[in-house]
Write a protein that holds these residues in place. Structure first.
Motif, mmCIF file in Angstrom:
data_model
loop_
_atom_site.group_PDB
_atom_site.id
_atom_site.type_symbol
_atom_site.label_atom_id
_atom_site.label_comp_id
_atom_site.label_asym_id
_atom_site.label_seq_id
_atom_site.Cartn_x
_atom_site.Cartn_y
_atom_site.Cartn_z
ATOM 1 N N PRO A 18 11.850 -8.947 17.962
ATOM 2 C CA PRO A 18 10.824 -7.951 17.620
ATOM 3 C C PRO A 18 11.409 -6.846 16.739
ATOM 4 O O PRO A 18 12.528 -6.390 16.967
ATOM 5 N N GLY A 19 10.673 -6.485 15.700
ATOM 6 C CA GLY A 19 11.108 -5.443 14.781
ATOM 7 C C GLY A 19 11.881 -5.956 13.572
ATOM 8 O O GLY A 19 12.153 -5.201 12.647
ATOM 9 N N THR A 20 12.225 -7.237 13.573
ATOM 10 C CA THR A 20 12.989 -7.813 12.465
ATOM 11 C C THR A 20 12.101 -8.011 11.245
ATOM 12 O O THR A 20 10.993 -8.523 11.349
ATOM 13 N N LEU A 21 12.605 -7.622 10.094
ATOM 14 C CA LEU A 21 11.907 -7.824 8.832
ATOM 15 C C LEU A 21 12.201 -9.248 8.360
ATOM 16 O O LEU A 21 13.327 -9.583 8.028
ATOM 17 N N MET A 22 11.162 -10.080 8.348
ATOM 18 C CA MET A 22 11.326 -11.486 7.958
ATOM 19 C C MET A 22 11.301 -11.650 6.444
ATOM 20 O O MET A 22 12.089 -12.393 5.881
ATOM 21 N N LEU A 23 10.373 -10.976 5.800
ATOM 22 C CA LEU A 23 10.255 -10.984 4.339
ATOM 23 C C LEU A 23 10.079 -9.541 3.878
ATOM 24 O O LEU A 23 9.111 -8.889 4.262
ATOM 25 N N PRO A 24 10.968 -9.027 3.068
ATOM 26 C CA PRO A 24 10.865 -7.637 2.614
ATOM 27 C C PRO A 24 10.034 -7.499 1.331
ATOM 28 O O PRO A 24 10.246 -8.242 0.363
ATOM 29 N N GLU A 25 9.117 -6.575 1.351
ATOM 30 C CA GLU A 25 8.313 -6.264 0.162
ATOM 31 C C GLU A 25 9.239 -5.896 -0.992
ATOM 32 O O GLU A 25 10.211 -5.166 -0.828
ATOM 33 N N GLY A 26 8.930 -6.438 -2.177
ATOM 34 C CA GLY A 26 9.694 -6.097 -3.370
ATOM 35 C C GLY A 26 10.894 -6.980 -3.640
ATOM 36 O O GLY A 26 11.496 -6.891 -4.702
ATOM 37 N N GLU A 27 11.255 -7.837 -2.692
ATOM 38 C CA GLU A 27 12.388 -8.736 -2.917
ATOM 39 C C GLU A 27 11.893 -10.137 -3.232
ATOM 40 O O GLU A 27 10.775 -10.504 -2.908
ATOM 41 N N ARG A 28 12.739 -10.901 -3.866
ATOM 42 C CA ARG A 28 12.415 -12.264 -4.279
ATOM 43 C C ARG A 28 13.377 -13.211 -3.555
ATOM 44 O O ARG A 28 14.531 -13.323 -3.930
ATOM 45 N N LEU A 29 12.887 -13.888 -2.516
ATOM 46 C CA LEU A 29 13.759 -14.734 -1.705
ATOM 47 C C LEU A 29 13.563 -16.225 -1.953
ATOM 48 O O LEU A 29 14.446 -17.023 -1.646
#
Length: 153
Positions: A18-29
């Motif tokens: 819980p609380g983990t960022l899975m996909l961050p806005e603004g990044e290209r994964l």
């Protein structure tokens, strides 16, 4: 959406606390996640857009298909288990049934978004007379203020 999970058999499962960022806005994964279990929230510009808990929900598809950074963040609200597809574009190219599922999902989103926009436009059109009245009142207040300022001068 649960049937999409059948297409994911054999893929790597990952777990997020819980609380983990899975996909961050603004990044290209270049990766996709398919929700198996848990709850996530989608956040755009620090505003929660939605929360999702339906198994088979897919995250990251817009960024992959449009070859652009993620337009929103995906954050785990609970312990989340998801299938991870690291090289999503190659995966989608080799799995047309998965790509068709995503296309159908995106078409459904577009349909509902378009319907929502039409509803908003119709609501605004129905209230236009009210807005015209507000414009007239504001204009008269400005005119009154201008007349008072000219009299003082």
């Amino acid at each position: 959406m649960a049937d999409i999970l059948e297409y994911c058999e054999g893929l790597k499962k990952v777990t997020f606390k819980p609380g983990t960022l899975m996909l961050p806005e603004g990044e290209r994964l270049g990766r996709l996640y398919v929700l198996v279990d848990g709850q996530v929230e989608v956040i755009r510009e620090r505003t929660q857009v939605t929360h999702v808990d339906e198994p088979g929900s897919i995250f990251g598809e817009m960024a992959v298909l449009l070859d652009m950074p993620h337009s929103a963040s995906v954050k785990a609200l609970s312990t989340v288990t998801a299938y991870e597809i690291p090289d999503a574009l190659t995966f989608l190219d080799s799995r047309p049934e998965f790509s068709l599922h995503i296309a159908t999902m995106l078409a459904r989103r577009l349909y509902y978004t378009t319907s929502y926009l039409v509803d908003l436009q119709q609501q605004a059109a129905g209230k236009r007379q009210d807005l015209d009245l507000v414009d007239q009142i504001l204009a008269s207040l400005v005119d009154t203020t201008d007349v008072k300022q000219r009299k003082k001068a």
